[in-house]
Enzyme design. Sequence first.
Site, PDB file in Angstrom:
ATOM      1  N   LYS A  22       9.285 -24.237 -10.376  1.00 30.27           N
ATOM      2  CA  LYS A  22       8.303 -24.576  -9.321  1.00 30.27           C
ATOM      3  C   LYS A  22       8.019 -23.333  -8.489  1.00 30.27           C
ATOM      4  CE  LYS A  22       9.797 -26.530  -5.353  1.00 30.27           C
ATOM      5  NZ  LYS A  22       9.402 -25.844  -4.118  1.00 30.27           N
ATOM      6  N   ARG A  97       4.048 -25.713   2.478  1.00 31.15           N
ATOM      7  CA  ARG A  97       3.855 -24.459   3.192  1.00 31.15           C
ATOM      8  C   ARG A  97       3.556 -23.297   2.254  1.00 31.15           C
ATOM      9  NH1 ARG A  97       7.295 -21.167   3.894  1.00 31.15           N
ATOM     10  NH2 ARG A  97       6.673 -20.622   6.010  1.00 31.15           N
ATOM     11  N   ARG A 126      10.248 -21.960   9.846  1.00 25.75           N
ATOM     12  CA  ARG A 126       9.406 -21.396   8.784  1.00 25.75           C
ATOM     13  C   ARG A 126       8.276 -20.525   9.325  1.00 25.75           C
ATOM     14  NH1 ARG A 126      10.624 -24.580   4.301  1.00 25.75           N
ATOM     15  NH2 ARG A 126      10.159 -22.732   3.058  1.00 25.75           N
TER      16      ARG A 126
HETATM   17  C1  EPZ Z   1      11.036 -19.704  -0.604  1.00 23.43           C
HETATM   18  O1  EPZ Z   1      10.597 -20.175   0.657  1.00 23.43           O
HETATM   19  C2  EPZ Z   1      11.271 -20.939  -1.453  1.00 23.43           C
HETATM   20  N1  EPZ Z   1      10.020 -21.679  -1.593  1.00 23.43           N
HETATM   21  C3  EPZ Z   1      12.325 -21.830  -0.788  1.00 23.43           C
HETATM   22  O2  EPZ Z   1      12.562 -22.935  -1.657  1.00 23.43           O
HETATM   23  C4  EPZ Z   1      13.615 -21.019  -0.662  1.00 23.43           C
HETATM   24  O3  EPZ Z   1      14.584 -21.808  -0.006  1.00 23.43           O
HETATM   25  C5  EPZ Z   1      13.335 -19.748   0.153  1.00 23.43           C
HETATM   26  O4  EPZ Z   1      12.281 -18.985  -0.495  1.00 23.43           O
HETATM   27  C6  EPZ Z   1      14.562 -18.853   0.268  1.00 23.43           C
HETATM   28  O5  EPZ Z   1      15.016 -18.501  -1.002  1.00 23.43           O
HETATM   29  C7  EPZ Z   1       9.108 -21.264  -2.509  1.00 23.43           C
HETATM   30  O6  EPZ Z   1       9.304 -20.282  -3.209  1.00 23.43           O
HETATM   31  C8  EPZ Z   1       7.855 -22.075  -2.611  1.00 23.43           C
HETATM   32  P1  EPZ Z   1      11.519 -17.068   2.969  1.00 23.43           P
HETATM   33  P2  EPZ Z   1       9.993 -19.122   1.741  1.00 23.43           P
HETATM   34  O7  EPZ Z   1      10.213 -16.566   3.451  1.00 23.43           O
HETATM   35  O8  EPZ Z   1       9.212 -18.086   1.044  1.00 23.43           O
HETATM   36  C9  EPZ Z   1      12.397 -16.425   7.565  1.00 23.43           C
HETATM   37  C10 EPZ Z   1      12.745 -25.188  -2.259  1.00 23.43           C
HETATM   38  O9  EPZ Z   1      13.612 -26.028  -1.979  1.00 23.43           O
HETATM   39  N2  EPZ Z   1      11.029 -15.875   7.643  1.00 23.43           N
HETATM   40  O10 EPZ Z   1      12.338 -16.227   2.033  1.00 23.43           O
HETATM   41  O11 EPZ Z   1       9.352 -19.895   2.817  1.00 23.43           O
HETATM   42  C11 EPZ Z   1      12.403 -17.927   7.350  1.00 23.43           C
HETATM   43  O12 EPZ Z   1      12.320 -18.609   8.584  1.00 23.43           O
HETATM   44  C12 EPZ Z   1      12.225 -24.258  -1.179  1.00 23.43           C
HETATM   45  O13 EPZ Z   1      12.247 -25.011  -3.407  1.00 23.43           O
HETATM   46  C13 EPZ Z   1      10.609 -15.282   8.825  1.00 23.43           C
HETATM   47  O14 EPZ Z   1      11.347 -15.215   9.812  1.00 23.43           O
HETATM   48  O15 EPZ Z   1      11.349 -18.493   2.295  1.00 23.43           O
HETATM   49  C14 EPZ Z   1      13.726 -18.167   6.672  1.00 23.43           C
HETATM   50  O16 EPZ Z   1      14.717 -18.278   7.674  1.00 23.43           O
HETATM   51  C15 EPZ Z   1      12.813 -24.566   0.190  1.00 23.43           C
HETATM   52  N3  EPZ Z   1       9.349 -14.779   8.899  1.00 23.43           N
HETATM   53  C16 EPZ Z   1      13.965 -16.895   5.870  1.00 23.43           C
HETATM   54  O17 EPZ Z   1      13.059 -15.904   6.393  1.00 23.43           O
HETATM   55  C17 EPZ Z   1       8.485 -14.828   7.837  1.00 23.43           C
HETATM   56  O18 EPZ Z   1       7.337 -14.329   7.956  1.00 23.43           O
HETATM   57  C18 EPZ Z   1      13.703 -17.036   4.399  1.00 23.43           C
HETATM   58  O19 EPZ Z   1      12.378 -17.461   4.252  1.00 23.43           O
HETATM   59  C19 EPZ Z   1       8.938 -15.445   6.642  1.00 23.43           C
HETATM   60  C20 EPZ Z   1      10.210 -15.953   6.567  1.00 23.43           C
END
Ligand code: EPZ
Length: 422
Positions: A22, A97, A126
């Site tokens: 996914k 999202r 997020r």
């Molecule tokens: C991706 O989400 C995945 N989703 C998530 O899977 C996964 O848990 C996550 O990466 C971490 O591995 C998809 O790929 C569609 P991040 P994403 O940006 O991209 C912070 C599932 O169950 N952050 O790596 O949203 C954020 O708050 C889902 O399949 C900022 O602060 O994750 C978080 O604490 C859930 N500022 C951390 O980084 C930003 O601009 C990781 O988020 C972006 C993120």
Amino acid sequence: MDKIIVHGGKKLTGEVTVSGSKNAALPILIASLLTAEPCRYQRVPNLADIHTTLKLLGGLGVKIDKQGWARGTSELTLQAEAVSKLEASYDLVKTMRASFLVLGPLTARFGQARVSTPGGCAIGARPVNLHLKGLEAMGARIEHSHGYIEATAVRLHGAKIYLDLPSVGATENLMMAATLAEGTTFIENAAKEPEIEDLASALNKMGGRVRGAGTDIVQIDGVDSLHGFSHEIIPDRIEAGSFVIASAITGGDVWIKGARAEHLDAFLIKLQEAGVVLSCDPGGIRVQRNGKIKSVDVTTLPYPGFATDLQAQMMVLMSVADGVSVITETIFENRFMHALELDRMGAQIQLEGNRAVVRGARELSGAPVMATDLRASISLILAGLVASGSTEVSRVYHLDRGYEYIEEKLSSLGAQIERVRA
Ligand code: EPZ
């Protein structure tokens, strides 16, 4: 709303095939916005989040041929030849999202985009500040207006971008945007997940010039245009990990066909420490159990660390292990909601901020429980597989976002599981 009922106590045995990822498919489908030519996809999983993405892209004017795909008989084809709209609505973005990933491609190819900010979700705030900081570094003008981000750029230019956190989404959005920028972009402290490498592989098939995906520094040399491609999505490592837990927790013997052990290193090492017997080869992973499960401590980290998307599943295994396990969640600020439901099944979990202290219980007992997010929902089903009696999981629309044909797959392994359609 549908419910899923699991009758516990069955050992899982046999073979199950992993679906396409996914989290690889979502950005690679969105990458079709970067070209006017047809993009052909194999092994895209038939999931609610994929349907949401196709609805989003269709709404922008992307032509979609999904007949054969939905029936599992042929590939999926997308063509963004006549994009008529440059806006992703709040209704879609709040549903999923990852819709926010259209911002980079639309700005890069069309010079403008209007995308709703995702807002928060069950597992955390997020934010998208890193996505926006990177686009601004590439010359986009970013305005916040009525809950939307409006980005404009005559043409993006290359930049050196440092991500304060190795954000998966920010890395993906900026990689896609940089492929059509003028000049070279470096993304430093980039996310290294296998899904990032799969996206880079697809972008390079389109004529993009992406190097270093899967390492801390990704270099993208911008080009003037991109062309169509054909791409097979990598297997879903989180689904594979979920089946590893399903076999281990029931004391079964399951061959997980298509699972790539190299995408699950930290997770598999922890399971071996816990006493699970793993046989890995290029075709998949065989999972057996030899005696009791031992408690181990786990800390979630960005890849190649232990995946946060497997934390809930591991918590269930530790709930029936022999000892005390401390699980620390460092990625999201509210990703322990499954613990509250597992407690209702007899798990002994004490939450202390971003740490969960899990005392292995003799056994879990079936109960009515409620899914709160995607990975919490699968953890409740895993608990039901080993609990005495029946477990009724409600709000399984969360589950349908990320697990393809999950009842059929678990039933084929011997689980007693059925969906009650509401
Ligand atoms: C991706 O989400 C995945 N989703 C998530 O899977 C996964 O848990 C996550 O990466 C971490 O591995 C998809 O790929 C569609 P991040 P994403 O940006 O991209 C912070 C599932 O169950 N952050 O790596 O949203 C954020 O708050 C889902 O399949 C900022 O602060 O994750 C978080 O604490 C859930 N500022 C951390 O980084 C930003 O601009 C990781 O988020 C972006 C993120």
